[in-house]
Design an enzyme around this catalytic site. Sequence first.
Site, PDB file in Angstrom:
ATOM      1  N   GLU A 126       0.822  -1.219   0.000  1.00 12.52           N
ATOM      2  CA  GLU A 126       0.000   0.000   0.000  1.00 12.52           C
ATOM      3  C   GLU A 126       0.855   1.268   0.000  1.00 12.52           C
ATOM      4  OE1 GLU A 126      -2.919  -0.296  -0.786  1.00 12.52           O
ATOM      5  OE2 GLU A 126      -3.272  -2.406  -0.343  1.00 12.52           O
TER       6      GLU A 126
ATOM      7  N   HIS B 271       3.356   6.090  -5.465  1.00 10.82           N
ATOM      8  CA  HIS B 271       2.969   6.311  -6.860  1.00 10.82           C
ATOM      9  C   HIS B 271       2.087   7.566  -6.936  1.00 10.82           C
ATOM     10  CE1 HIS B 271       1.411   4.205 -10.810  1.00 10.82           C
ATOM     11  NE2 HIS B 271       1.997   5.360 -11.035  1.00 10.82           N
TER      12      HIS B 271
END
Length: 593
Positions: free
Chosen positions: A389, A395
């Site tokens: 996660e 990202h």
Amino acid sequence: MQKAKQRSEIAQQDKWRIEDIYATDEAWEADYNECIRRAKEKCAYQGRLAESALILYQALKESDEADLLVEHVYVYAFMKYYEDTANAVYQEMSGRAQAAVTKLSEKYAFLTPEILAIDQKKMQEYLNSDTIALYRHALEDILEKKEHALSEKEERLLAMAGQVTASPNEIFSKFNNADVKFGTILDEDGNEVELTNGRYSVFMESNDRSVRENAFKALYRQYGNYKNTLAATYYANVKQACFYAKARKYDSTLQMYLSGSFIPEKVYHNLIETVHKNLDKMHAYVSLRKQVLGVDELHFYDIYAPMVSDITMKIPYEEAKDIALKALAPLGEEYLSKVKEGFESGWVDVYENTGKRTGAFSWGTYGVHPYVFLNYTDTLNDVFTLVHEMGHAMHTYYSNANQPYPYAGYRIFVAEVASTCNEALLMQYLLKNCTDLSEKKYLMNHYFEQFKGTLFRQTMFAEFEMITHKMAEDGEVLSAQALCDVYRKLNEEYFGEDMVIDDEIALEWSRIPHFYTPFYVYQYATGYSAAIAIASKIFKGDEKTLKGYKQFLSGGCSMHPIDLLKLCGIDMESPQVIQEALDVFGELLEEWD
């Protein structure tokens, strides 16, 4: 009896800092009211997009500003709802937020049809002008889907239908997270413990076979009790997908959902076909598991039991954070510093509480740091979930930091690459630094689980979706029996002759939340395959791949997913990437032998 904690009993440092979006519910209310006010006003640019490039730019800019506002409203409301799905206040707020999204979608539904109606020569002039530079890529994407666009009135009707067609997902979520109860079972120490979706995975990894069997049967007994309701809910979700696909003139729901990220259908079919060609490896793994566990019959409640029973890695959250930082070191100091910031600055909601949504995810809204949602229970699997996660979160961080709002959100297809790359780096770090043979086998067992769970199982899920959507498209009714028959057959194919196909496992389709986001799960398998390749090169110090990977993380949706992955040297249109990952699995089996 040990019960799950209430939300109020969780320490503040173990909760995400949601006030970074809105300091209070009152502040949220003000922005919600602003969304509703904007939704009621007709857009001043409607009917005028063909006047000039400037008018088109201003219309798109206004739409983006409204999108960002309602995104804040939506994300905050649903994050609060997920903290405790039984909380009536946030049930209502999330419903209102969903309605606000629909209303604003209706307001700006004219954009795409008006853009497509602009004269081709004039549109080319717009695209060549500096005025429209920010939206050039977005407009080219819209024009590429011209054959699937509808008239302004039709687009408005589809936008209005959004709240209704979201209902199956909402119904399943409320059932699965707030309503369904599984009773209690006895744990390894003989204590009566409440069985929850969050604890189920822990019980399935127990060394005590009776604990695993009791948890397995108790869980599926309840899903079986509601199988007809759950089948109707799943069927309704498939029907809404069929409705949109037919309305937009797609050949299938699969084509429609993949086209959203400009993914060729052959990528999906390559995955399933390549995995089918390698099912002998999965069957060999099942045989190995049966042999190592020393059982006469291997049942589905044995499939998560550790194959090394004399080691139990209990890893508290504080230790997990330290391991994560060491494992992610090959990604560089800049990357690490942001991960540390996330750990220390309220990005993460750590522990399970009563009513909390199951599972884990990363989410957020542009202009605010990303968030990570966990149900941490001190297992090795939870450490992998944490780095997974955080991969999503990083990202998001890189894309938000390097892209303007229209291009910050990355496509689903590439979403799982960043998360799974982190997992692969963690596994390689742990194996490299392991000196104890039993511990190494324990880690290899976990590596097997990643391949089984992410590459094989998610591909099986993907095939289930492909089959059931095709059945619905052909006019077949997706009854509980029909869904169970399809799912049972797939388990027989994927797990082979050494696995007992328990009656309960035929019901597993009824508890998978991702099936309510059609054709999502295959991306776990493709993402895992790509991530294995990228992580292996980065771990070995390949600077070119690392540089390309940072560009990939920063790309958002400024390029199509297939092209973004090519920055890292990955071609997803070839089955080679999938095959190479499956070869690693085969080598792992040989190493164990």
